[in-house]
Scaffold this motif. Sequence first.
Motif, PDB file in Angstrom:
ATOM      1  N   PHE A 155       9.978   3.934  -8.395  1.00  0.00           N
ATOM      2  CA  PHE A 155       9.050   2.930  -8.911  1.00  0.00           C
ATOM      3  C   PHE A 155       7.713   3.035  -8.179  1.00  0.00           C
ATOM      4  O   PHE A 155       6.643   3.002  -8.792  1.00  0.00           O
ATOM      5  CB  PHE A 155       9.657   1.538  -8.724  1.00  0.00           C
ATOM      6  CG  PHE A 155       8.815   0.412  -9.269  1.00  0.00           C
ATOM      7  CD1 PHE A 155       9.070  -0.134 -10.515  1.00  0.00           C
ATOM      8  CD2 PHE A 155       7.752  -0.112  -8.523  1.00  0.00           C
ATOM      9  CE1 PHE A 155       8.298  -1.167 -11.022  1.00  0.00           C
ATOM     10  CE2 PHE A 155       6.973  -1.138  -9.023  1.00  0.00           C
ATOM     11  CZ  PHE A 155       7.240  -1.669 -10.274  1.00  0.00           C
ATOM     12  N   ILE A 156       7.777   3.159  -6.864  1.00  0.00           N
ATOM     13  CA  ILE A 156       6.561   3.225  -6.051  1.00  0.00           C
ATOM     14  C   ILE A 156       5.764   4.480  -6.408  1.00  0.00           C
ATOM     15  O   ILE A 156       4.531   4.422  -6.596  1.00  0.00           O
ATOM     16  CB  ILE A 156       6.925   3.211  -4.555  1.00  0.00           C
ATOM     17  CG1 ILE A 156       7.727   1.945  -4.215  1.00  0.00           C
ATOM     18  CG2 ILE A 156       5.667   3.297  -3.692  1.00  0.00           C
ATOM     19  CD1 ILE A 156       8.354   1.982  -2.831  1.00  0.00           C
ATOM     20  N   ARG A 157       6.451   5.612  -6.529  1.00  0.00           N
ATOM     21  CA  ARG A 157       5.762   6.855  -6.895  1.00  0.00           C
ATOM     22  C   ARG A 157       5.146   6.749  -8.290  1.00  0.00           C
ATOM     23  O   ARG A 157       4.023   7.204  -8.515  1.00  0.00           O
ATOM     24  CB  ARG A 157       6.745   8.025  -6.863  1.00  0.00           C
ATOM     25  CG  ARG A 157       7.089   8.538  -5.484  1.00  0.00           C
ATOM     26  CD  ARG A 157       7.732   9.913  -5.588  1.00  0.00           C
ATOM     27  NE  ARG A 157       8.138  10.400  -4.281  1.00  0.00           N
ATOM     28  CZ  ARG A 157       9.351  10.263  -3.783  1.00  0.00           C
ATOM     29  NH1 ARG A 157      10.277   9.634  -4.488  1.00  0.00           N
ATOM     30  NH2 ARG A 157       9.649  10.751  -2.591  1.00  0.00           N
ATOM     31  N   MET A 184       4.047   7.517   2.572  1.00  0.00           N
ATOM     32  CA  MET A 184       4.617   6.277   3.122  1.00  0.00           C
ATOM     33  C   MET A 184       4.113   5.071   2.357  1.00  0.00           C
ATOM     34  O   MET A 184       3.090   5.121   1.671  1.00  0.00           O
ATOM     35  CB  MET A 184       4.301   6.152   4.618  1.00  0.00           C
ATOM     36  CG  MET A 184       2.840   6.063   4.973  1.00  0.00           C
ATOM     37  SD  MET A 184       2.546   6.241   6.768  1.00  0.00           S
ATOM     38  CE  MET A 184       2.613   8.034   6.945  1.00  0.00           C
ATOM     39  N   HIS A 185       4.864   3.974   2.474  1.00  0.00           N
ATOM     40  CA  HIS A 185       4.468   2.714   1.849  1.00  0.00           C
ATOM     41  C   HIS A 185       4.836   1.565   2.778  1.00  0.00           C
ATOM     42  O   HIS A 185       5.739   1.686   3.611  1.00  0.00           O
ATOM     43  CB  HIS A 185       5.151   2.541   0.483  1.00  0.00           C
ATOM     44  CG  HIS A 185       6.631   2.301   0.576  1.00  0.00           C
ATOM     45  ND1 HIS A 185       7.195   1.051   0.702  1.00  0.00           N
ATOM     46  CD2 HIS A 185       7.679   3.172   0.556  1.00  0.00           C
ATOM     47  CE1 HIS A 185       8.496   1.141   0.761  1.00  0.00           C
ATOM     48  NE2 HIS A 185       8.831   2.426   0.675  1.00  0.00           N
ATOM     49  N   GLN A 201       0.835  -1.196   0.000  1.00  0.00           N
ATOM     50  CA  GLN A 201       0.000   0.000   0.000  1.00  0.00           C
ATOM     51  C   GLN A 201       0.871   1.247   0.000  1.00  0.00           C
ATOM     52  O   GLN A 201       1.991   1.232   0.521  1.00  0.00           O
ATOM     53  CB  GLN A 201      -0.916   0.015   1.226  1.00  0.00           C
ATOM     54  CG  GLN A 201      -1.936  -1.120   1.219  1.00  0.00           C
ATOM     55  CD  GLN A 201      -2.786  -1.132   2.466  1.00  0.00           C
ATOM     56  OE1 GLN A 201      -3.681  -0.315   2.630  1.00  0.00           O
ATOM     57  NE2 GLN A 201      -2.511  -2.072   3.354  1.00  0.00           N
ATOM     58  N   VAL A 202       0.331   2.303  -0.580  1.00  0.00           N
ATOM     59  CA  VAL A 202       0.990   3.600  -0.629  1.00  0.00           C
ATOM     60  C   VAL A 202      -0.017   4.633  -0.135  1.00  0.00           C
ATOM     61  O   VAL A 202      -1.164   4.654  -0.592  1.00  0.00           O
ATOM     62  CB  VAL A 202       1.457   3.952  -2.058  1.00  0.00           C
ATOM     63  CG1 VAL A 202       2.258   5.251  -2.051  1.00  0.00           C
ATOM     64  CG2 VAL A 202       2.267   2.817  -2.668  1.00  0.00           C
ATOM     65  N   LEU A 222      -5.287   6.127  -0.008  1.00  0.00           N
ATOM     66  CA  LEU A 222      -4.514   4.898   0.117  1.00  0.00           C
ATOM     67  C   LEU A 222      -4.746   4.043  -1.124  1.00  0.00           C
ATOM     68  O   LEU A 222      -5.889   3.697  -1.442  1.00  0.00           O
ATOM     69  CB  LEU A 222      -4.934   4.095   1.353  1.00  0.00           C
ATOM     70  CG  LEU A 222      -4.405   4.523   2.719  1.00  0.00           C
ATOM     71  CD1 LEU A 222      -4.934   5.893   3.115  1.00  0.00           C
ATOM     72  CD2 LEU A 222      -4.787   3.502   3.770  1.00  0.00           C
ATOM     73  N   LEU A 223      -3.673   3.718  -1.813  1.00  0.00           N
ATOM     74  CA  LEU A 223      -3.726   2.828  -2.973  1.00  0.00           C
ATOM     75  C   LEU A 223      -2.945   1.562  -2.641  1.00  0.00           C
ATOM     76  O   LEU A 223      -1.898   1.629  -1.994  1.00  0.00           O
ATOM     77  CB  LEU A 223      -3.105   3.505  -4.198  1.00  0.00           C
ATOM     78  CG  LEU A 223      -3.666   4.858  -4.605  1.00  0.00           C
ATOM     79  CD1 LEU A 223      -2.889   5.411  -5.799  1.00  0.00           C
ATOM     80  CD2 LEU A 223      -5.145   4.765  -4.921  1.00  0.00           C
ATOM     81  N   GLY A 224      -3.440   0.423  -3.107  1.00  0.00           N
ATOM     82  CA  GLY A 224      -2.747  -0.825  -2.841  1.00  0.00           C
ATOM     83  C   GLY A 224      -2.882  -1.795  -3.992  1.00  0.00           C
ATOM     84  O   GLY A 224      -3.722  -1.620  -4.884  1.00  0.00           O
TER      85      GLY A 224
END
Length: 428
Positions: free
Chosen positions: A312-314, A335-336, A258-259, A298-300
Amino acid sequence: MPELRQQCLWEHVTQPAAPSRVLNAELKADVCIIGGGITGLSAAIHLLEQGKTVILLEAWKIGHGGSGRNVGLVNAGTWIRPDDVEATLGQKQGSRLNKILGEAPGEVFATIERLGIDCQAHNTGTLHMAHNATGVADLEARHQQWSRRGADVELLTGAKCEEYCGTDKISAALLDRRAGTINPMGYTQGLAAAVERLGGQIFQQSAVQGLEREGGSWRVKTAKGSVSADKVVISTGAYTEGDWTNLQRQFFRGYYYQVASVPLQGAAADNVLKHGQGSWDTRTVLSSIRRDDQGRLLLGSLGRVDNKPAWFIRSWADRIQNHYFPQLGKVEWEMHWTGCIDFTPDHLMRLFEPAPGIVAVTGYNGRGNTTGTVIGKAFAQYLLCDNPDALPIPFSAMKPVSAPALRTGFYETGFSLYHAGQCLRVVL
Protein backbone atom coordinates in the motif's frame (compact mmCIF):
# COMPACT_ATOMS: atom_id res chain seq x y z
CA MET A 1 12.90 -5.36 -4.53
CA PRO A 2 14.66 -3.84 -1.47
CA GLU A 3 12.92 -3.96 1.89
CA LEU A 4 10.78 -0.95 2.75
CA ARG A 5 11.44 -0.62 6.45
CA GLN A 6 9.66 1.36 9.13
CA GLN A 7 12.27 3.84 10.31
CA CYS A 8 12.45 7.61 10.62
CA LEU A 9 14.93 8.96 8.06
CA TRP A 10 15.98 11.81 10.32
CA GLU A 11 17.00 9.41 13.06
CA HIS A 12 18.84 7.29 10.48
CA VAL A 13 20.98 10.21 9.21
CA THR A 14 21.58 11.97 12.55
CA GLN A 15 24.52 11.11 14.76
CA PRO A 16 23.37 9.22 17.88
CA ALA A 17 23.03 11.39 20.95
CA ALA A 18 24.92 10.79 24.16
CA PRO A 19 23.53 8.00 26.39
CA SER A 20 20.35 9.10 28.15
CA ARG A 21 19.77 9.33 31.87
CA VAL A 22 16.63 8.30 33.76
CA LEU A 23 15.47 10.40 36.70
CA ASN A 24 15.95 8.29 39.81
CA ALA A 25 16.37 10.92 42.52
CA GLU A 26 14.57 13.84 44.15
CA LEU A 27 15.94 17.06 42.67
CA LYS A 28 15.25 20.78 42.74
CA ALA A 29 15.37 23.43 40.01
CA ASP A 30 14.02 26.86 39.28
CA VAL A 31 12.05 25.48 36.34
CA CYS A 32 10.97 21.96 35.40
CA ILE A 33 10.15 21.43 31.73
CA ILE A 34 7.94 18.52 30.74
CA GLY A 35 8.55 17.46 27.15
CA GLY A 36 11.84 17.27 25.28
CA GLY A 37 10.75 18.67 21.94
CA ILE A 38 11.62 21.98 20.29
CA THR A 39 9.40 24.10 22.56
CA GLY A 40 10.75 22.71 25.82
CA LEU A 41 14.36 22.79 24.67
CA SER A 42 14.04 26.35 23.36
CA ALA A 43 12.56 27.45 26.69
CA ALA A 44 15.34 25.69 28.58
CA ILE A 45 18.09 27.40 26.56
CA HIS A 46 16.71 30.90 27.16
CA LEU A 47 16.12 30.24 30.87
CA LEU A 48 19.61 28.84 31.33
CA GLU A 49 21.15 31.79 29.53
CA GLN A 50 19.49 34.02 32.13
CA GLY A 51 20.97 32.07 35.03
CA LYS A 52 18.04 29.82 35.94
CA THR A 53 18.45 26.16 36.87
CA VAL A 54 16.47 23.86 34.61
CA ILE A 55 15.56 20.17 34.64
CA LEU A 56 13.84 18.73 31.57
CA LEU A 57 11.87 15.48 31.64
CA GLU A 58 11.17 13.50 28.46
CA ALA A 59 8.86 10.47 28.52
CA TRP A 60 10.68 8.69 25.70
CA LYS A 61 13.82 10.12 24.12
CA ILE A 62 14.78 13.45 22.60
CA GLY A 63 13.22 13.74 19.14
CA HIS A 64 10.79 10.85 19.68
CA GLY A 65 7.74 13.01 18.99
CA GLY A 66 6.79 15.47 16.27
CA SER A 67 9.94 17.53 16.81
CA GLY A 68 12.11 14.76 15.35
CA ARG A 69 9.66 13.12 12.94
CA ASN A 70 8.21 16.01 10.93
CA VAL A 71 8.83 17.01 7.30
CA GLY A 72 11.50 19.54 8.25
CA LEU A 73 9.83 22.56 6.66
CA VAL A 74 10.69 25.84 8.36
CA ASN A 75 7.50 27.65 7.45
CA ALA A 76 6.43 31.23 8.09
CA GLY A 77 2.99 31.99 9.51
CA THR A 78 0.23 29.57 10.41
CA TRP A 79 -1.63 26.86 8.52
CA ILE A 80 -4.36 29.40 7.65
CA ARG A 81 -4.05 32.67 5.74
CA PRO A 82 -2.98 35.83 7.62
CA ASP A 83 -6.28 37.63 7.02
CA ASP A 84 -8.07 34.63 8.55
CA VAL A 85 -5.80 34.77 11.60
CA GLU A 86 -6.80 38.39 12.19
CA ALA A 87 -10.47 37.64 11.57
CA THR A 88 -10.33 34.90 14.23
CA LEU A 89 -8.20 36.63 16.87
CA GLY A 90 -9.05 40.24 16.16
CA GLN A 91 -6.90 42.69 14.25
CA LYS A 92 -4.52 43.58 17.10
CA GLN A 93 -3.79 40.07 18.36
CA GLY A 94 -3.91 38.51 14.90
CA SER A 95 -1.54 41.09 13.45
CA ARG A 96 0.92 40.49 16.29
CA LEU A 97 0.80 36.72 15.78
CA ASN A 98 1.23 37.09 12.01
CA LYS A 99 4.30 39.27 12.54
CA ILE A 100 5.92 36.96 15.09
CA LEU A 101 5.31 33.77 13.13
CA GLY A 102 6.17 35.50 9.86
CA GLU A 103 9.60 36.22 11.33
CA ALA A 104 9.88 32.80 13.00
CA PRO A 105 11.99 31.14 10.27
CA GLY A 106 14.61 33.82 10.86
CA GLU A 107 14.59 32.92 14.56
CA VAL A 108 15.14 29.23 13.72
CA PHE A 109 18.05 29.85 11.35
CA ALA A 110 19.61 32.38 13.73
CA THR A 111 19.37 29.82 16.55
CA ILE A 112 21.02 27.17 14.38
CA GLU A 113 23.89 29.53 13.54
CA ARG A 114 24.29 30.85 17.09
CA LEU A 115 24.41 27.39 18.64
CA GLY A 116 26.38 25.75 15.83
CA ILE A 117 23.77 23.06 15.11
CA ASP A 118 24.47 20.64 12.25
CA CYS A 119 21.01 19.86 10.82
CA GLN A 120 21.03 20.23 7.02
CA ALA A 121 19.72 23.80 7.39
CA HIS A 122 18.87 25.58 4.12
CA ASN A 123 17.29 29.03 4.21
CA THR A 124 16.32 28.83 0.53
CA GLY A 125 12.55 29.18 0.92
CA THR A 126 9.59 26.86 0.51
CA LEU A 127 7.12 26.27 -2.31
CA HIS A 128 3.36 26.02 -1.81
CA MET A 129 2.21 24.34 -5.03
CA ALA A 130 -1.25 24.75 -6.60
CA HIS A 131 -2.65 21.45 -7.88
CA ASN A 132 -5.74 22.94 -9.58
CA ALA A 133 -7.55 26.24 -10.30
CA THR A 134 -8.92 26.43 -6.75
CA GLY A 135 -5.38 26.03 -5.46
CA VAL A 136 -4.15 28.85 -7.70
CA ALA A 137 -6.84 31.15 -6.30
CA ASP A 138 -5.77 30.24 -2.75
CA LEU A 139 -2.13 31.01 -3.51
CA GLU A 140 -3.06 34.30 -5.18
CA ALA A 141 -4.87 35.31 -1.99
CA ARG A 142 -1.96 34.23 0.21
CA HIS A 143 0.49 36.10 -2.03
CA GLN A 144 -1.57 39.27 -1.87
CA GLN A 145 -2.06 39.08 1.88
CA TRP A 146 1.57 38.37 2.75
CA SER A 147 2.85 40.94 0.22
CA ARG A 148 0.64 43.55 1.86
CA ARG A 149 2.48 42.76 5.09
CA GLY A 150 5.90 43.16 3.50
CA ALA A 151 6.83 39.47 3.25
CA ASP A 152 9.37 38.32 0.67
CA VAL A 153 7.05 36.09 -1.35
CA GLU A 154 6.67 35.55 -5.10
CA LEU A 155 3.95 33.79 -7.07
CA LEU A 156 5.67 31.64 -9.69
CA THR A 157 3.91 30.68 -12.91
CA GLY A 158 4.85 29.34 -16.32
CA ALA A 159 8.42 28.31 -17.06
CA LYS A 160 9.76 29.65 -13.75
CA CYS A 161 7.24 27.61 -11.79
CA GLU A 162 8.21 24.46 -13.69
CA GLU A 163 11.90 25.20 -13.18
CA TYR A 164 11.55 25.56 -9.41
CA CYS A 165 9.13 22.67 -8.87
CA GLY A 166 10.61 20.29 -11.40
CA THR A 167 7.21 19.29 -12.75
CA ASP A 168 4.72 20.52 -15.34
CA LYS A 169 1.78 19.35 -13.19
CA ILE A 170 1.87 22.55 -11.09
CA SER A 171 0.47 25.73 -12.64
CA ALA A 172 1.50 28.10 -9.85
CA ALA A 173 3.63 28.00 -6.71
CA LEU A 174 4.10 30.48 -3.90
CA LEU A 175 7.80 30.91 -3.16
CA ASP A 176 8.32 32.11 0.41
CA ARG A 177 11.93 33.21 0.71
CA ARG A 178 11.65 33.66 4.49
CA ALA A 179 11.38 29.90 4.93
CA GLY A 180 13.52 26.81 4.36
CA THR A 181 14.26 23.25 5.42
CA ILE A 182 16.10 21.38 8.17
CA ASN A 183 16.70 17.88 9.45
CA PRO A 184 14.30 18.20 12.41
CA MET A 185 15.95 15.43 14.45
CA GLY A 186 19.31 17.11 13.98
CA TYR A 187 17.82 20.44 15.06
CA THR A 188 16.14 18.93 18.13
CA GLN A 189 19.23 17.03 19.21
CA GLY A 190 21.32 20.15 18.63
CA LEU A 191 19.05 22.12 20.95
CA ALA A 192 19.35 19.36 23.57
CA ALA A 193 23.14 19.44 23.32
CA ALA A 194 23.05 23.21 23.89
CA VAL A 195 20.86 22.74 26.98
CA GLU A 196 23.42 20.38 28.49
CA ARG A 197 26.36 22.66 27.56
CA LEU A 198 24.61 25.46 29.44
CA GLY A 199 24.25 23.31 32.56
CA GLY A 200 20.70 22.07 32.17
CA GLN A 201 19.82 18.51 33.13
CA ILE A 202 17.87 16.27 30.74
CA PHE A 203 16.29 13.01 31.84
CA GLN A 204 14.82 10.68 29.24
CA GLN A 205 12.57 7.63 29.67
CA SER A 206 11.16 9.62 32.60
CA ALA A 207 7.43 10.02 32.02
CA VAL A 208 5.58 12.31 34.38
CA GLN A 209 3.02 10.55 36.56
CA GLY A 210 1.91 13.39 38.81
CA LEU A 211 2.02 17.15 39.23
CA GLU A 212 0.97 18.66 42.54
CA ARG A 213 1.40 21.77 44.63
CA GLU A 214 3.74 21.35 47.57
CA GLY A 215 4.15 24.49 49.67
CA GLY A 216 5.34 27.27 47.39
CA SER A 217 6.64 24.90 44.71
CA TRP A 218 5.40 22.31 42.25
CA ARG A 219 6.43 18.67 42.59
CA VAL A 220 6.69 16.81 39.30
CA LYS A 221 6.68 13.07 39.90
CA THR A 222 8.03 10.25 37.74
CA ALA A 223 8.18 6.50 38.41
CA LYS A 224 11.60 6.70 40.07
CA GLY A 225 12.04 10.29 41.19
CA SER A 226 10.68 13.82 41.36
CA VAL A 227 11.56 17.43 40.66
CA SER A 228 10.61 20.33 42.92
CA ALA A 229 10.42 23.58 40.97
CA ASP A 230 8.98 27.07 41.29
CA LYS A 231 7.80 27.05 37.66
CA VAL A 232 6.71 24.35 35.21
CA VAL A 233 6.52 24.35 31.41
CA ILE A 234 4.31 21.70 29.78
CA SER A 235 5.35 21.26 26.14
CA THR A 236 4.28 17.74 25.27
CA GLY A 237 2.13 18.58 22.22
CA ALA A 238 0.39 15.74 20.41
CA TYR A 239 2.32 13.23 22.52
CA THR A 240 0.74 14.32 25.81
CA GLU A 241 0.00 11.25 27.93
CA GLY A 242 -1.22 10.39 31.41
CA ASP A 243 -3.96 11.36 33.85
CA TRP A 244 -1.87 14.05 35.52
CA THR A 245 -3.02 16.70 33.02
CA ASN A 246 -6.14 17.39 30.96
CA LEU A 247 -4.09 19.13 28.27
CA GLN A 248 -4.79 16.28 25.85
CA ARG A 249 -8.44 17.36 25.84
CA GLN A 250 -7.51 20.70 24.28
CA PHE A 251 -6.72 19.25 20.82
CA PHE A 252 -7.37 16.24 18.65
CA ARG A 253 -4.61 14.08 17.24
CA GLY A 254 -3.89 13.81 13.56
CA TYR A 255 -1.24 11.73 11.86
CA TYR A 256 1.26 12.50 9.15
CA TYR A 257 3.37 9.95 7.32
CA GLN A 258 6.41 10.14 5.09
CA VAL A 259 8.12 7.82 2.63
CA ALA A 260 11.77 8.27 1.64
CA SER A 261 13.48 6.91 -1.45
CA VAL A 262 17.01 5.67 -1.77
CA PRO A 263 19.42 8.50 -2.73
CA LEU A 264 18.73 9.54 -6.33
CA GLN A 265 21.32 10.66 -8.85
CA GLY A 266 21.39 11.94 -12.42
CA ALA A 267 20.02 14.87 -14.39
CA ALA A 268 16.36 13.91 -13.95
CA ALA A 269 16.71 13.79 -10.17
CA ASP A 270 18.73 17.00 -10.08
CA ASN A 271 15.83 18.88 -11.69
CA VAL A 272 13.38 17.95 -8.92
CA LEU A 273 13.21 20.98 -6.60
CA LYS A 274 16.55 22.01 -8.09
CA HIS A 275 16.87 25.21 -6.06
CA GLY A 276 16.59 23.41 -2.73
CA GLN A 277 13.11 24.33 -1.53
CA GLY A 278 10.82 21.98 0.34
CA SER A 279 7.21 21.98 -0.84
CA TRP A 280 3.64 20.92 -0.25
CA ASP A 281 0.55 21.15 -2.43
CA THR A 282 -2.88 22.72 -2.00
CA ARG A 283 -4.88 19.49 -1.77
CA THR A 284 -7.19 19.15 1.21
CA VAL A 285 -5.31 15.92 1.93
CA LEU A 286 -2.02 17.49 1.03
CA SER A 287 1.20 15.95 -0.23
CA SER A 288 4.57 17.26 0.91
CA ILE A 289 7.62 16.89 -1.31
CA ARG A 290 11.25 17.60 -0.52
CA ARG A 291 14.81 16.31 -0.95
CA ASP A 292 17.44 15.65 1.68
CA ASP A 293 21.16 16.37 1.46
CA GLN A 294 21.86 12.85 0.16
CA GLY A 295 19.44 13.22 -2.75
CA ARG A 296 16.51 11.22 -1.38
CA LEU A 297 13.00 12.11 -2.47
CA LEU A 298 10.66 12.47 0.51
CA LEU A 299 6.90 12.29 0.00
CA GLY A 300 4.38 12.77 2.79
CA SER A 301 0.68 13.18 3.47
CA LEU A 302 -1.89 13.41 6.23
CA GLY A 303 -2.70 10.05 7.77
CA ARG A 304 -0.74 7.08 9.02
CA VAL A 305 0.96 4.13 7.33
CA ASP A 306 2.48 2.41 10.36
CA ASN A 307 -0.66 0.21 10.30
CA LYS A 308 -0.63 -0.47 6.54
CA PRO A 309 1.19 -3.09 4.42
CA ALA A 310 4.28 -2.29 2.40
CA TRP A 311 2.46 -2.75 -0.94
CA PHE A 312 0.00 0.00 0.00
CA ILE A 313 2.78 2.41 0.96
CA ARG A 314 4.73 1.71 -2.24
CA SER A 315 1.59 2.08 -4.36
CA TRP A 316 0.82 5.46 -2.87
CA ALA A 317 4.40 6.74 -3.20
CA ASP A 318 4.60 5.46 -6.79
CA ARG A 319 1.34 7.21 -7.64
CA ILE A 320 2.48 10.60 -6.32
CA GLN A 321 5.97 10.30 -7.82
CA ASN A 322 4.69 9.21 -11.23
CA HIS A 323 2.19 12.06 -11.31
CA TYR A 324 4.64 14.82 -10.43
CA PHE A 325 7.98 13.38 -11.56
CA PRO A 326 7.51 10.62 -14.19
CA GLN A 327 10.94 11.48 -15.58
CA LEU A 328 12.49 9.70 -12.59
CA GLY A 329 11.30 6.31 -13.81
CA LYS A 330 11.10 3.55 -11.24
CA VAL A 331 12.02 4.80 -7.76
CA GLU A 332 13.03 2.48 -4.92
CA TRP A 333 11.49 3.39 -1.57
CA GLU A 334 13.74 2.88 1.43
CA MET A 335 11.84 3.76 4.63
CA HIS A 336 8.60 5.14 6.03
CA TRP A 337 7.49 6.62 9.33
CA THR A 338 4.46 8.25 10.95
CA GLY A 339 4.15 11.08 13.46
CA CYS A 340 1.38 12.87 15.36
CA ILE A 341 0.08 16.43 15.02
CA ASP A 342 -1.96 18.33 17.63
CA PHE A 343 -4.82 19.94 15.71
CA THR A 344 -7.32 22.53 16.88
CA PRO A 345 -10.64 23.23 15.11
CA ASP A 346 -9.55 26.72 13.94
CA HIS A 347 -5.93 25.67 13.21
CA LEU A 348 -4.54 28.12 15.76
CA MET A 349 -2.45 27.29 18.81
CA ARG A 350 -3.52 27.75 22.42
CA LEU A 351 -1.41 29.02 25.32
CA PHE A 352 -2.54 28.13 28.84
CA GLU A 353 -1.73 29.05 32.43
CA PRO A 354 -3.66 26.31 34.23
CA ALA A 355 -2.33 27.39 37.64
CA PRO A 356 0.11 30.02 38.94
CA GLY A 357 3.61 29.02 37.90
CA ILE A 358 2.53 26.59 35.16
CA VAL A 359 2.45 27.40 31.44
CA ALA A 360 1.43 25.06 28.64
CA VAL A 361 0.86 25.09 24.89
CA THR A 362 -0.84 22.95 22.30
CA GLY A 363 -2.24 23.18 18.79
CA TYR A 364 0.75 23.84 16.54
CA ASN A 365 -1.21 22.25 13.67
CA GLY A 366 1.91 21.01 11.92
CA ARG A 367 4.04 24.16 12.28
CA GLY A 368 6.18 23.08 15.23
CA ASN A 369 9.69 23.81 13.95
CA THR A 370 9.10 27.54 13.86
CA THR A 371 6.28 27.91 16.36
CA GLY A 372 7.98 25.75 18.96
CA THR A 373 11.17 27.78 18.70
CA VAL A 374 9.47 31.12 19.30
CA ILE A 375 6.98 29.87 21.92
CA GLY A 376 9.78 28.29 23.94
CA LYS A 377 11.59 31.63 23.95
CA ALA A 378 8.37 33.49 24.80
CA PHE A 379 7.61 31.15 27.72
CA ALA A 380 11.09 31.71 29.09
CA GLN A 381 10.65 35.48 28.90
CA TYR A 382 7.25 35.27 30.56
CA LEU A 383 8.54 33.13 33.42
CA LEU A 384 11.47 35.50 33.91
CA CYS A 385 9.47 38.74 33.98
CA ASP A 386 5.84 37.67 34.56
CA ASN A 387 4.84 40.03 31.75
CA PRO A 388 2.06 38.79 29.42
CA ASP A 389 3.41 41.08 26.69
CA ALA A 390 6.21 38.53 26.22
CA LEU A 391 3.66 36.13 24.71
CA PRO A 392 2.54 36.28 21.06
CA ILE A 393 -1.10 35.72 22.07
CA PRO A 394 -2.85 35.84 25.45
CA PHE A 395 -3.51 32.76 27.55
CA SER A 396 -6.76 30.94 26.76
CA ALA A 397 -9.24 29.35 29.11
CA MET A 398 -9.08 25.57 28.96
CA LYS A 399 -12.13 24.46 26.96
CA PRO A 400 -11.99 20.83 25.85
CA VAL A 401 -12.33 20.07 22.16
CA SER A 402 -15.54 18.11 21.63
CA ALA A 403 -15.11 14.38 20.96
CA PRO A 404 -11.36 14.45 20.17
CA ALA A 405 -11.13 10.68 19.69
CA LEU A 406 -14.06 10.71 17.26
CA ARG A 407 -12.49 13.59 15.33
CA THR A 408 -9.21 11.70 15.08
CA GLY A 409 -10.98 8.56 13.89
CA PHE A 410 -13.15 10.43 11.41
CA TYR A 411 -10.21 12.22 9.79
CA GLU A 412 -8.02 9.11 9.74
CA THR A 413 -10.75 7.09 8.03
CA GLY A 414 -11.17 9.83 5.43
CA PHE A 415 -7.44 10.08 4.82
CA SER A 416 -7.12 6.31 4.43
CA LEU A 417 -9.97 6.17 1.93
CA TYR A 418 -8.47 9.05 -0.05
CA HIS A 419 -5.06 7.41 -0.18
CA ALA A 420 -6.65 4.10 -1.19
CA GLY A 421 -8.35 6.00 -4.01
CA GLN A 422 -4.97 7.37 -5.05
CA CYS A 423 -3.46 3.88 -5.09
CA LEU A 424 -6.37 2.65 -7.22
CA ARG A 425 -6.08 5.71 -9.51
CA VAL A 426 -9.62 6.79 -8.66
CA VAL A 427 -8.47 10.17 -7.24
CA LEU A 428 -5.21 12.09 -7.13
